[in-house]
Design a protein around this motif. Structure first.
Motif, PDB file in Angstrom:
ATOM      1  N   THR A  22       0.834  -1.198   0.000  1.00 53.44           N
ATOM      2  CA  THR A  22       0.000   0.000   0.000  1.00 53.44           C
ATOM      3  C   THR A  22       0.872   1.253   0.000  1.00 53.44           C
ATOM      4  OG1 THR A  22      -0.173   0.061   2.414  1.00 53.44           O
ATOM      5  CG2 THR A  22      -1.896  -1.141   1.219  1.00 53.44           C
ATOM      6  N   ALA A  23       0.337   2.334  -0.553  1.00 56.11           N
ATOM      7  CA  ALA A  23       1.068   3.608  -0.636  1.00 56.11           C
ATOM      8  C   ALA A  23       0.637   4.509   0.516  1.00 56.11           C
ATOM      9  CB  ALA A  23       0.803   4.277  -1.977  1.00 56.11           C
ATOM     10  N   GLU A  24       0.803   4.027   1.723  1.00 59.45           N
ATOM     11  CA  GLU A  24       0.454   4.773   2.934  1.00 59.45           C
ATOM     12  C   GLU A  24       1.739   5.170   3.648  1.00 59.45           C
ATOM     13  OE1 GLU A  24      -1.916   1.958   5.036  1.00 59.45           O
ATOM     14  OE2 GLU A  24      -3.527   2.031   3.579  1.00 59.45           O
ATOM     15  N   PRO A  25       1.656   6.086   4.623  1.00 62.25           N
ATOM     16  CA  PRO A  25       2.870   6.445   5.371  1.00 62.25           C
ATOM     17  C   PRO A  25       3.545   5.216   6.002  1.00 62.25           C
ATOM     18  CG  PRO A  25       1.127   7.991   5.855  1.00 62.25           C
ATOM     19  CD  PRO A  25       0.512   6.906   5.015  1.00 62.25           C
ATOM     20  N   MET A  26       2.742   4.242   6.439  1.00 64.16           N
ATOM     21  CA  MET A  26       3.268   2.977   6.954  1.00 64.16           C
ATOM     22  C   MET A  26       2.737   1.873   6.030  1.00 64.16           C
ATOM     23  SD  MET A  26       5.133   1.642   9.120  1.00 64.16           S
ATOM     24  CE  MET A  26       5.385   1.035  10.733  1.00 64.16           C
ATOM     25  N   PRO A  27       3.478   1.566   4.919  1.00 67.13           N
ATOM     26  CA  PRO A  27       2.983   0.596   3.934  1.00 67.13           C
ATOM     27  C   PRO A  27       2.718  -0.777   4.540  1.00 67.13           C
ATOM     28  CG  PRO A  27       4.884   1.762   3.087  1.00 67.13           C
ATOM     29  CD  PRO A  27       4.775   2.100   4.545  1.00 67.13           C
ATOM     30  N   MET A  28       1.686  -1.433   4.014  1.00 68.43           N
ATOM     31  CA  MET A  28       1.322  -2.781   4.434  1.00 68.43           C
ATOM     32  C   MET A  28       1.248  -3.668   3.197  1.00 68.43           C
ATOM     33  SD  MET A  28      -1.676  -1.793   7.127  1.00 68.43           S
ATOM     34  CE  MET A  28      -1.831  -3.439   7.755  1.00 68.43           C
ATOM     35  N   LEU A  29       1.545  -4.946   3.368  1.00 70.82           N
ATOM     36  CA  LEU A  29       1.447  -5.884   2.262  1.00 70.82           C
ATOM     37  C   LEU A  29       0.022  -6.405   2.150  1.00 70.82           C
ATOM     38  CD1 LEU A  29       4.729  -7.922   2.709  1.00 70.82           C
ATOM     39  CD2 LEU A  29       4.287  -5.983   1.210  1.00 70.82           C
ATOM     40  N   ARG A  30      -0.448  -6.507   0.927  1.00 70.11           N
ATOM     41  CA  ARG A  30      -1.794  -7.000   0.631  1.00 70.11           C
ATOM     42  C   ARG A  30      -1.681  -8.080  -0.445  1.00 70.11           C
ATOM     43  NH1 ARG A  30      -4.171  -5.544   4.919  1.00 70.11           N
ATOM     44  NH2 ARG A  30      -4.482  -3.335   5.209  1.00 70.11           N
ATOM     45  N   PRO A  31      -2.657  -8.991  -0.512  1.00 73.58           N
ATOM     46  CA  PRO A  31      -2.608 -10.013  -1.561  1.00 73.58           C
ATOM     47  C   PRO A  31      -2.747  -9.379  -2.949  1.00 73.58           C
ATOM     48  CG  PRO A  31      -4.669 -10.139  -0.330  1.00 73.58           C
ATOM     49  CD  PRO A  31      -3.814  -9.127   0.363  1.00 73.58           C
ATOM     50  N   ALA A  32      -2.074  -9.949  -3.923  1.00 74.22           N
ATOM     51  CA  ALA A  32      -2.075  -9.390  -5.276  1.00 74.22           C
ATOM     52  C   ALA A  32      -3.436  -9.500  -5.952  1.00 74.22           C
ATOM     53  CB  ALA A  32      -1.018 -10.089  -6.124  1.00 74.22           C
ATOM     54  N   ASP A  33      -4.309 -10.376  -5.474  1.00 75.40           N
ATOM     55  CA  ASP A  33      -5.599 -10.551  -6.149  1.00 75.40           C
ATOM     56  C   ASP A  33      -6.585  -9.408  -5.904  1.00 75.40           C
ATOM     57  OD1 ASP A  33      -6.305 -11.109  -3.526  1.00 75.40           O
ATOM     58  OD2 ASP A  33      -7.089 -13.108  -3.956  1.00 75.40           O
TER      59      ASP A  33
END
Length: 71
Positions: A22-33
């Protein structure tokens, strides 16, 4: 060769990465789907490490230029 995009340019997803960041101040991983090949978005900014911030309908993500093409 690295692709260059301009802020506000429309881009299309040409392949999916193994995961999305994610393009947030604290990026998080998300599933590609969350996204599909062919989804269109708008370039928000250039980030360190060769990433582009791109806003899609389902959120803003950081993507390498190898996954994007200009429309």
């Amino acid at each position: 060769m690295m692709k260059e995009f301009t802020i506000g340019e429309k881009v299309r997803l040409v392949s999916l990465p193994p995961y999305l960041k994610t393009a947030e101040p604290m990026p998080m991983l998300r599933p590609a789907d969350l996204l599909q090949v062919g989804d269109e978005g708008t370039v928000l900014d250039r980030r360190p490490g060769g990433y582009w911030g791109v806003r899609f309908g389902k959120g803003a993500f950081l993507l390498d230029d190898q996954y994007l093409e200009s429309i």
